[in-house]
Write a protein that holds these residues in place. Sequence first.
Motif, PDB file in Angstrom:
ATOM      1  N   THR A  67     -70.272  52.724  44.237  1.00  0.00           N
ATOM      2  CA  THR A  67     -68.990  52.373  43.636  1.00  0.00           C
ATOM      3  C   THR A  67     -68.453  51.068  44.197  1.00  0.00           C
ATOM      4  O   THR A  67     -68.005  50.195  43.455  1.00  0.00           O
ATOM      5  N   GLU A  68     -68.515  50.941  45.499  1.00  0.00           N
ATOM      6  CA  GLU A  68     -68.028  49.715  46.130  1.00  0.00           C
ATOM      7  C   GLU A  68     -68.905  48.523  45.783  1.00  0.00           C
ATOM      8  O   GLU A  68     -68.404  47.438  45.490  1.00  0.00           O
ATOM      9  N   ARG A  69     -70.213  48.725  45.783  1.00  0.00           N
ATOM     10  CA  ARG A  69     -71.144  47.624  45.527  1.00  0.00           C
ATOM     11  C   ARG A  69     -70.963  47.045  44.132  1.00  0.00           C
ATOM     12  O   ARG A  69     -71.005  45.835  43.934  1.00  0.00           O
ATOM     13  N   TYR A  70     -70.793  47.913  43.159  1.00  0.00           N
ATOM     14  CA  TYR A  70     -70.697  47.447  41.777  1.00  0.00           C
ATOM     15  C   TYR A  70     -69.253  47.381  41.267  1.00  0.00           C
ATOM     16  O   TYR A  70     -69.029  47.143  40.089  1.00  0.00           O
ATOM     17  N   ALA A  71     -68.290  47.583  42.160  1.00  0.00           N
ATOM     18  CA  ALA A  71     -66.871  47.493  41.815  1.00  0.00           C
ATOM     19  C   ALA A  71     -66.559  48.276  40.541  1.00  0.00           C
ATOM     20  O   ALA A  71     -66.041  47.745  39.572  1.00  0.00           O
ATOM     21  N   LEU A  72     -66.882  49.554  40.568  1.00  0.00           N
ATOM     22  CA  LEU A  72     -66.675  50.417  39.404  1.00  0.00           C
ATOM     23  C   LEU A  72     -65.301  51.074  39.491  1.00  0.00           C
ATOM     24  O   LEU A  72     -65.085  51.958  40.308  1.00  0.00           O
ATOM     25  N   PRO A  73     -64.369  50.640  38.661  1.00  0.00           N
ATOM     26  CA  PRO A  73     -62.995  51.133  38.760  1.00  0.00           C
ATOM     27  C   PRO A  73     -62.871  52.648  38.619  1.00  0.00           C
ATOM     28  O   PRO A  73     -62.166  53.277  39.384  1.00  0.00           O
ATOM     29  N   ALA A  74     -63.546  53.253  37.668  1.00  0.00           N
ATOM     30  CA  ALA A  74     -63.391  54.691  37.444  1.00  0.00           C
ATOM     31  C   ALA A  74     -63.883  55.483  38.649  1.00  0.00           C
ATOM     32  O   ALA A  74     -63.324  56.510  38.996  1.00  0.00           O
ATOM     33  N   LEU A  75     -64.932  55.004  39.282  1.00  0.00           N
ATOM     34  CA  LEU A  75     -65.489  55.727  40.412  1.00  0.00           C
ATOM     35  C   LEU A  75     -64.818  55.371  41.727  1.00  0.00           C
ATOM     36  O   LEU A  75     -64.993  56.055  42.714  1.00  0.00           O
TER      37      LEU A  75
END
Length: 86
Positions: A67-75
Motif C-alpha cells: 500500500t505504501e509503495r504504490y500509494a494506494l489510497p483505498a488500502l
Amino acid sequence: HQLGLVQKRLGNDEVARRHLDRALMLARQTGDMALAGKALLARAQLEREVGRHDESWKLYERARQHTERYALPALQLLPKVSVSTF
C-alpha cells in the motif's frame, strides 16, 4: 480475487487460498496494484481466520508495505496490525 472471497465464505480454505494467490499473480502481471493489495489483504485475513497467525502477520505486513509503495489510497486505510489483533 472475488472467487477466493466466495470460496473463503463457503469454508473452502485451500481453494480460496489458490484463487487468491492466482489473483495476486495476475494482478502483478497486468500491473493492477490495487487488486494485488486486495488479494494480499484477503489472504492475510484468511490465514488469520484459520489460525495461521505467523503467515497472516507476514501477509498483513506485505499488504501494508504494498500500500505504501504504490500509494494506494483505498488500502492506506488499512491500519498497522499489532500483535493484539490476534
